[in-house]
Design an enzyme around this catalytic site. Structure first.
Site, PDB file in Angstrom:
ATOM      1  N   TYR A  99       0.936  -1.100   0.094  1.00 26.87           N
ATOM      2  CA  TYR A  99       0.157   0.101  -0.055  1.00 26.87           C
ATOM      3  C   TYR A  99       0.703   1.297  -0.128  1.00 26.87           C
ATOM      4  O   TYR A  99       0.345   2.285   0.353  1.00 26.87           O
ATOM      5  CB  TYR A  99      -1.023   0.013   0.950  1.00 26.87           C
ATOM      6  CG  TYR A  99      -2.265  -0.765   0.860  1.00 26.87           C
ATOM      7  CD1 TYR A  99      -2.851  -0.621  -0.124  1.00 26.87           C
ATOM      8  CD2 TYR A  99      -2.577  -1.781   1.814  1.00 26.87           C
ATOM      9  CE1 TYR A  99      -4.135  -1.499  -0.372  1.00 26.87           C
ATOM     10  CE2 TYR A  99      -3.752  -2.745   1.764  1.00 26.87           C
ATOM     11  CZ  TYR A  99      -4.517  -2.414   0.395  1.00 26.87           C
ATOM     12  OH  TYR A  99      -5.701  -3.023   0.253  1.00 26.87           O
ATOM     13  N   PHE A 157      -6.552   7.948   5.376  1.00 31.77           N
ATOM     14  CA  PHE A 157      -6.958   6.167   5.647  1.00 31.77           C
ATOM     15  C   PHE A 157      -5.975   5.154   5.509  1.00 31.77           C
ATOM     16  O   PHE A 157      -5.929   3.989   5.874  1.00 31.77           O
ATOM     17  CB  PHE A 157      -8.365   5.791   4.762  1.00 31.77           C
ATOM     18  CG  PHE A 157      -7.691   5.767   3.171  1.00 31.77           C
ATOM     19  CD1 PHE A 157      -7.140   4.665   2.703  1.00 31.77           C
ATOM     20  CD2 PHE A 157      -7.821   6.959   2.301  1.00 31.77           C
ATOM     21  CE1 PHE A 157      -6.605   4.619   1.539  1.00 31.77           C
ATOM     22  CE2 PHE A 157      -7.604   6.936   1.020  1.00 31.77           C
ATOM     23  CZ  PHE A 157      -6.987   5.756   0.723  1.00 31.77           C
ATOM     24  N   ARG A 206     -11.417  -6.028 -12.067  1.00 31.53           N
ATOM     25  CA  ARG A 206     -11.881  -5.190 -11.263  1.00 31.53           C
ATOM     26  C   ARG A 206     -13.489  -4.884 -11.505  1.00 31.53           C
ATOM     27  O   ARG A 206     -13.922  -4.488 -10.745  1.00 31.53           O
ATOM     28  CB  ARG A 206     -11.100  -3.925 -11.717  1.00 31.53           C
ATOM     29  CG  ARG A 206      -9.741  -3.721 -10.930  1.00 31.53           C
ATOM     30  CD  ARG A 206      -8.792  -2.444 -10.925  1.00 31.53           C
ATOM     31  NE  ARG A 206      -9.442  -1.439 -10.321  1.00 31.53           N
ATOM     32  CZ  ARG A 206      -9.289  -0.954  -9.035  1.00 31.53           C
ATOM     33  NH1 ARG A 206      -8.463  -1.597  -8.404  1.00 31.53           N
ATOM     34  NH2 ARG A 206      -9.715   0.185  -8.461  1.00 31.53           N
ATOM     35  N   THR A 266     -14.733   0.918  -5.601  1.00 25.81           N
ATOM     36  CA  THR A 266     -14.113   0.940  -4.376  1.00 25.81           C
ATOM     37  C   THR A 266     -14.965   0.900  -3.067  1.00 25.81           C
ATOM     38  O   THR A 266     -14.684  -0.029  -2.111  1.00 25.81           O
ATOM     39  CB  THR A 266     -12.867   2.065  -4.297  1.00 25.81           C
ATOM     40  OG1 THR A 266     -11.822   1.898  -5.427  1.00 25.81           O
ATOM     41  CG2 THR A 266     -12.133   1.803  -2.992  1.00 25.81           C
ATOM     42  N   ARG A 287     -18.323  -6.501  -4.488  1.00 24.43           N
ATOM     43  CA  ARG A 287     -18.274  -5.327  -3.452  1.00 24.43           C
ATOM     44  C   ARG A 287     -19.887  -4.892  -3.209  1.00 24.43           C
ATOM     45  O   ARG A 287     -20.361  -4.659  -2.247  1.00 24.43           O
ATOM     46  CB  ARG A 287     -17.284  -4.602  -3.700  1.00 24.43           C
ATOM     47  CG  ARG A 287     -16.152  -4.545  -3.343  1.00 24.43           C
ATOM     48  CD  ARG A 287     -15.103  -3.476  -3.886  1.00 24.43           C
ATOM     49  NE  ARG A 287     -13.586  -3.552  -3.499  1.00 24.43           N
ATOM     50  CZ  ARG A 287     -12.716  -2.993  -4.106  1.00 24.43           C
ATOM     51  NH1 ARG A 287     -12.900  -2.002  -5.013  1.00 24.43           N
ATOM     52  NH2 ARG A 287     -11.616  -3.142  -3.663  1.00 24.43           N
ATOM     53  N   ASN A 342     -14.154  -3.636   2.304  1.00 27.05           N
ATOM     54  CA  ASN A 342     -14.612  -3.858   0.868  1.00 27.05           C
ATOM     55  C   ASN A 342     -14.148  -5.231   0.406  1.00 27.05           C
ATOM     56  O   ASN A 342     -14.106  -5.374  -0.897  1.00 27.05           O
ATOM     57  CB  ASN A 342     -14.325  -2.680   0.010  1.00 27.05           C
ATOM     58  CG  ASN A 342     -12.745  -2.431  -0.109  1.00 27.05           C
ATOM     59  OD1 ASN A 342     -11.890  -3.326   0.505  1.00 27.05           O
ATOM     60  ND2 ASN A 342     -12.349  -1.568  -0.939  1.00 27.05           N
TER      61      ASN A 342
HETATM   62  P1  IDP Z   1      -9.169  -0.095  -4.951  1.00 27.36           P
HETATM   63  O1  IDP Z   1      -9.005  -1.323  -3.508  1.00 27.36           O
HETATM   64  O2  IDP Z   1     -10.386  -0.140  -5.432  1.00 27.36           O
HETATM   65  O3  IDP Z   1      -8.186  -0.046  -5.953  1.00 27.36           O
HETATM   66  P2  IDP Z   1      -7.721   2.257  -3.600  1.00 27.36           P
HETATM   67  O4  IDP Z   1      -8.258   3.707  -4.081  1.00 27.36           O
HETATM   68  O5  IDP Z   1      -6.518   1.906  -4.380  1.00 27.36           O
HETATM   69  O6  IDP Z   1      -8.898   1.416  -4.177  1.00 27.36           O
HETATM   70  O7  IDP Z   1      -7.751   2.100  -1.972  1.00 27.36           O
HETATM   71  C1  IDP Z   1      -6.901   0.986  -1.476  1.00 27.36           C
HETATM   72  C2  IDP Z   1      -8.171   0.442  -0.464  1.00 27.36           C
HETATM   73  O8  IDP Z   1      -7.964   1.481   0.665  1.00 27.36           O
HETATM   74  C3  IDP Z   1      -9.379   0.423  -0.650  1.00 27.36           C
HETATM   75  O9  IDP Z   1      -9.661  -0.921  -1.258  1.00 27.36           O
HETATM   76  C4  IDP Z   1     -10.157   0.646   0.563  1.00 27.36           C
HETATM   77  O10 IDP Z   1      -9.927  -0.683   1.523  1.00 27.36           O
HETATM   78  C5  IDP Z   1      -9.161   1.696   1.342  1.00 27.36           C
HETATM   79  N1  IDP Z   1      -9.678   2.923   0.935  1.00 27.36           N
HETATM   80  C6  IDP Z   1      -9.613   3.804  -0.022  1.00 27.36           C
HETATM   81  N2  IDP Z   1     -10.244   4.875   0.077  1.00 27.36           N
HETATM   82  C7  IDP Z   1     -10.710   4.873   1.432  1.00 27.36           C
HETATM   83  C8  IDP Z   1     -11.191   5.755   2.245  1.00 27.36           C
HETATM   84  O11 IDP Z   1     -11.500   6.947   1.936  1.00 27.36           O
HETATM   85  N3  IDP Z   1     -11.531   5.577   3.421  1.00 27.36           N
HETATM   86  C9  IDP Z   1     -11.289   4.360   4.005  1.00 27.36           C
HETATM   87  N4  IDP Z   1     -10.804   3.443   3.399  1.00 27.36           N
HETATM   88  C10 IDP Z   1     -10.360   3.644   2.059  1.00 27.36           C
HETATM   89 MG    MG Z   2      -6.221   0.122  -5.446  1.00 26.24          MG
END
Ligand code: IDP
Ligand code: MG
Length: 149
Positions: free
Chosen positions: A49, A57, A85, A91, A102, A112
């Protein structure tokens, strides 16, 4: 042929959804070429990450992903990254379409259920982070001619 890294996150494992989630990718026609059940170390989580470091977050995201075991998988196919995806859904599960993982199983962005690589470059990095080359299995799937023209 693309490969993508998919994780069933700790909430998916704890809720007994591993089989249901894997089934979605199998049904889609993606081909499983690597799989392991692991408790991610904080070091691995921080590498995985790294792009989110500094976001509000980030700390809770790392805590979430190491809070229990995950199923790490590599799925292969033409346009595997985008196909996976779209099978996962957006997300935030609240806005994810019904029929996606999801959208069918989730209620909150912080729970998620699945991770999927978002680009060819990141997929390569993520597959290499979780799997040694010898852990990826090249195999001939007898149904391929009915899934790909
Ligand atoms: P993705 O998993 O759909 O690729 P990303 O933007 O890469 O989404 O974010 C990685 C992970 O971080 C997400 O799957 C989710 O678990 C967490 N996440 C992303 N945005 C937020 C937020 O605004 N609040 C809390 N967790 C978040
Ligand atoms: Mg991602």
């Amino acid at each position: 042929m693309e490969q993508t890294l998919i994780l069933v996150k700790p909430d998916g494992v704890q809720r007994g959804l591993v089989g249901s989630i894997i089934k979605r990718f199998e049904n889609r026609g993606l081909k499983l070429v690597g799989m392991k059940f692991i408790l991610m170390t904080r070091e691995l989580a921080e590498l995985h990450y790294a792009v989110h470091e500094g976001k509000p977050f980030y700390e809770s995201l790392v805590a979430y992903i190491i809070s229990g075991p995950v199923v790490a998988m590599v799925w292969e196919g033409e346009a595997a990254i985008e196909a996976a995806r779209s099978t996962m859904g957006t997300t935030n599960p609240v806005t994810a379409s019904p029929g996606t993982i999801r959208g069918d199983f989730g209620m909150e962005i912080g729970r998620n259920l699945v991770h999927g690589s978002d680009s060819i470059e990141n997929a390569k990095k993520e597959v290499n982070l979780f799997f040694a080359p010898g852990e990826i299995v090249a195999w001939r799937r007898e149904t391929d001619s009915w899934i790909r023209e």
